[in-house]
Design an enzyme around this catalytic site. Structure first.
Site, PDB file in Angstrom:
ATOM      1  N   CYS A 150       5.484  -1.722  -2.211  1.00  0.00           N
ATOM      2  CA  CYS A 150       5.426  -3.179  -2.021  1.00  0.00           C
ATOM      3  C   CYS A 150       5.507  -3.955  -3.332  1.00  0.00           C
ATOM      4  O   CYS A 150       6.592  -4.112  -3.873  1.00  0.00           O
ATOM      5  CB  CYS A 150       4.189  -3.539  -1.204  1.00  0.00           C
ATOM      6  SG  CYS A 150       4.319  -5.160  -0.398  1.00  0.00           S
TER       7      CYS A 150
ATOM      8  N   LYS B 273      -0.130   3.287  -6.095  1.00  0.00           N
ATOM      9  CA  LYS B 273       0.534   2.014  -6.376  1.00  0.00           C
ATOM     10  C   LYS B 273       0.104   1.455  -7.731  1.00  0.00           C
ATOM     11  O   LYS B 273      -1.085   1.298  -8.003  1.00  0.00           O
ATOM     12  CB  LYS B 273       0.205   1.041  -5.246  1.00  0.00           C
ATOM     13  CG  LYS B 273       0.893  -0.308  -5.320  1.00  0.00           C
ATOM     14  CD  LYS B 273       0.576  -1.093  -4.051  1.00  0.00           C
ATOM     15  CE  LYS B 273       1.191  -2.467  -4.008  1.00  0.00           C
ATOM     16  NZ  LYS B 273       0.908  -3.155  -2.724  1.00  0.00           N
TER      17      LYS B 273
ATOM     18  N   GLU C  13       4.311   0.360   4.632  1.00  0.00           N
ATOM     19  CA  GLU C  13       3.049   0.433   3.901  1.00  0.00           C
ATOM     20  C   GLU C  13       1.850   0.306   4.839  1.00  0.00           C
ATOM     21  O   GLU C  13       1.820  -0.562   5.711  1.00  0.00           O
ATOM     22  CB  GLU C  13       3.014  -0.689   2.864  1.00  0.00           C
ATOM     23  CG  GLU C  13       1.777  -0.710   1.988  1.00  0.00           C
ATOM     24  CD  GLU C  13       1.730  -1.902   1.052  1.00  0.00           C
ATOM     25  OE1 GLU C  13       1.001  -1.830   0.053  1.00  0.00           O
ATOM     26  OE2 GLU C  13       2.416  -2.907   1.322  1.00  0.00           O
TER      27      GLU C  13
END
Length: 290
Positions: A153, A116, A43
């Site tokens: 994540c 995300k 990331e």
């Protein structure tokens, strides 16, 4: 048989974007030389993990997909090596900013962007200051080698992410990550918990999982995080088949027969026996029927 070899990379980042991109390319080439066809980078690898602190200057790192250095660079690399590369970057679109993934197919084309969904907000991980919540929904991508689903994540802690991606046909789940020490609780080592969650996603959905995390200590002003690396790959039962340690830079890879895995999923009946009409509580915040 439909064999695919997937890889995870792991590296330490610096404040120098060009050197980070160059190091990432070396790892991609190393993985490709070992036969990997889908290669996952960590990331936000273009820079230090700036989300440790809240500072408006870091908004200058955000770019459009079309103008992003890493996306453009790795589009050419993907085309040359004929590999699939999900590329994490800080996306700016008009007045909004996102923690995004550009999915590059093996011909170098950008297939699209995932933003995300789950944005954390805690000491050392101040992402809500920088990023709008993702608005793309969970997406899967029919790449040259496999149908992949990607979460970023904090997404990886939510079983809903994995299930939604596999319901849409994902054959492999990939999670680029930046996670390490907890600044206000340095005795809390989350590495094993982090890994166990994703092993559960693999086992519950019967697909392999690939996780790529950064390593090294990064200091920004008075803030500091030691990222614990430990990138890994599971099989479709959740067993870790390849892993890295906490500090090394490098790559790992594993091969899977996607046809065999599909047969095992069908035989086990997990998706045949689902009862979506009974899962209404999951569509609420408090679990109460409406």
């Amino acid at each position: 048989m439909r064999h695919v070899r997937v890889a995870a990379t792991q590296m330490q980042c610096t404040a120098d974007k060009e050197s980070n991109i160059a190091k990432a390319e070396r790892l991609v080439r190393e993985a490709a030389a070992a036969g990997a066809q889908i290669i996952l980078l960590q990331e936000l690898f273009e820079s230090l993990y700036f989300c440790q602190v809240e500072s408006p200057e870091y908004f200058d790192l955000a770019t459009s997909t079309e103008a992003n250095s890493a996306v453009n660079h790795f589009s050419a690399v993907a085309r040359e090596l004929e590999v699939v590369l999900p590329i994490s970057f800080f996306e700016k679109r008009n007045q909004a900013c996102f923690n995004s993934i550009a999915v590059i197919d093996a011909d170098g084309s950008v297939m699209g962007v995932y933003r995300k969904t789950h944005i954390p907000d805690g000491p050392g991980y101040e992402e809500k200051y920088y990023f709008n919540p993702g608005d793309t929904g969970f997406r899967v991508w029919q790449t040259r080698y496999a149908r992949i689903g990607i979460g970023v994540c904090w997404d990886q802690w939510f079983p809903e992410t994995a299930r939604c991606l596999v319901l849409q046909g994902a054959e492999v789940l990939l999670y680029p990550t930046a996670i390490g020490s907890e600044p206000i609780n340095p005795d809390n080592d989350t590495r094993d918990h982090w890994r166990t969650c994703m092993q559960g996603h693999a086992g519950a959905n019967m697909v392999p999982v690939v996780a790529s995390n950064r390593t090294g200590t990064e200091t920004i002003g008075d803030a500091s995080i030691t990222f614990y690396g430990s990138s890994f790959i599971t099989d479709n039962k959740g067993a870790v088949v390849k892993r890295m340690d906490r500090i090394s830079e490098g790559t790992i890879s594993a091969a899977f027969d996607l046809k065999q895995l599909a047969n095992e999923r069908r035989a086990w009946g997990l998706f045949r026996d689902r009862r979506p009409s009974h899962y209404g509580a999951i569509l609420t915040s408090d679990g109460m029927p409406r």
